[in-house]
Design a protein around this motif. Structure first.
Motif, mmCIF file in Angstrom:
data_model
loop_
_atom_site.group_PDB
_atom_site.id
_atom_site.type_symbol
_atom_site.label_atom_id
_atom_site.label_comp_id
_atom_site.label_asym_id
_atom_site.label_seq_id
_atom_site.Cartn_x
_atom_site.Cartn_y
_atom_site.Cartn_z
ATOM 1 N N PHE A 75 36.880 33.351 12.059
ATOM 2 C CA PHE A 75 37.248 34.230 10.952
ATOM 3 C C PHE A 75 36.963 35.694 11.288
ATOM 4 C CE2 PHE A 75 37.075 30.487 7.956
ATOM 5 C CZ PHE A 75 38.411 30.560 7.607
ATOM 6 N N GLU A 76 35.872 35.963 11.971
ATOM 7 C CA GLU A 76 35.573 37.341 12.373
ATOM 8 C C GLU A 76 36.648 37.854 13.333
ATOM 9 O OE1 GLU A 76 33.321 39.423 11.123
ATOM 10 O OE2 GLU A 76 32.752 37.806 9.760
ATOM 11 N N GLU A 77 37.106 37.008 14.237
ATOM 12 C CA GLU A 77 38.164 37.407 15.166
ATOM 13 C C GLU A 77 39.465 37.676 14.405
ATOM 14 O OE1 GLU A 77 40.643 35.529 18.891
ATOM 15 O OE2 GLU A 77 38.547 34.925 18.650
ATOM 16 N N ILE A 78 39.763 36.838 13.433
ATOM 17 C CA ILE A 78 40.971 37.047 12.622
ATOM 18 C C ILE A 78 40.863 38.369 11.866
ATOM 19 C CG2 ILE A 78 42.255 36.222 10.600
ATOM 20 C CD1 ILE A 78 41.535 33.338 11.595
ATOM 21 N N ARG A 79 39.697 38.610 11.249
ATOM 22 C CA ARG A 79 39.506 39.863 10.512
ATOM 23 C C ARG A 79 39.675 41.069 11.439
ATOM 24 N NH1 ARG A 79 35.538 36.608 8.181
ATOM 25 N NH2 ARG A 79 35.919 36.202 5.987
ATOM 26 N N ALA A 80 39.123 40.983 12.628
ATOM 27 C CA ALA A 80 39.236 42.085 13.585
ATOM 28 C C ALA A 80 40.694 42.296 13.988
ATOM 29 C CB ALA A 80 38.376 41.804 14.820
ATOM 30 N N ASN A 81 41.419 41.217 14.229
ATOM 31 C CA ASN A 81 42.830 41.335 14.618
ATOM 32 C C ASN A 81 43.690 41.894 13.492
ATOM 33 O OD1 ASN A 81 42.415 40.408 17.230
ATOM 34 N ND2 ASN A 81 42.818 38.286 16.685
ATOM 35 N N LEU A 82 43.287 41.635 12.257
ATOM 36 C CA LEU A 82 44.031 42.137 11.102
ATOM 37 C C LEU A 82 43.469 43.463 10.591
ATOM 38 C CD1 LEU A 82 44.507 38.822 9.091
ATOM 39 C CD2 LEU A 82 46.200 40.010 10.496
#
Length: 89
Positions: A75-82
């Motif tokens: 989820f942290e990676e998704i947040r960073a990508n978005l």
């Protein structure tokens, strides 16, 4: 694109019953199978379910081996990508 079967192909398909019909492209010598559309849909759905099961089994094996990414990390990676704000702990 949908084409109509020739009379010869139609007769052969009906004579072969629900087994479908193997045909050869004379230009490439590739073999194709003519089957009822519903049988094709069922086969593709069964293949997708099998692939899903294999992917889940692989994911479980990787998780049990300590590989992969935790849900929080994902989820942290998704947040960073978005470009979303990071979650507060």
């Amino acid at each position: 694109m949908t084409l109509k079967l020739s009379k010869d192909l139609s007769d052969a398909l009906h004579a072969n019953g629900s087994n479908g019909l193997e045909v050869v492209d004379p230009d490439s010598n590739r073999i194709y199978f003519v089957v009822d559309a519903e049988i094709h849909r069922q086969a593709m759905e069964a293949l997708r379910r099998q692939q899903d099961r294999e992917a889940i089994a692989l994911g479980i094996a990787e998780m049990e081996a300590g590989e992969g990414t935790s849900v929080d990390e994902a989820f942290e990676e998704i947040r960073a990508n978005l470009n979303l704000p990071q979650r507060r702990q």
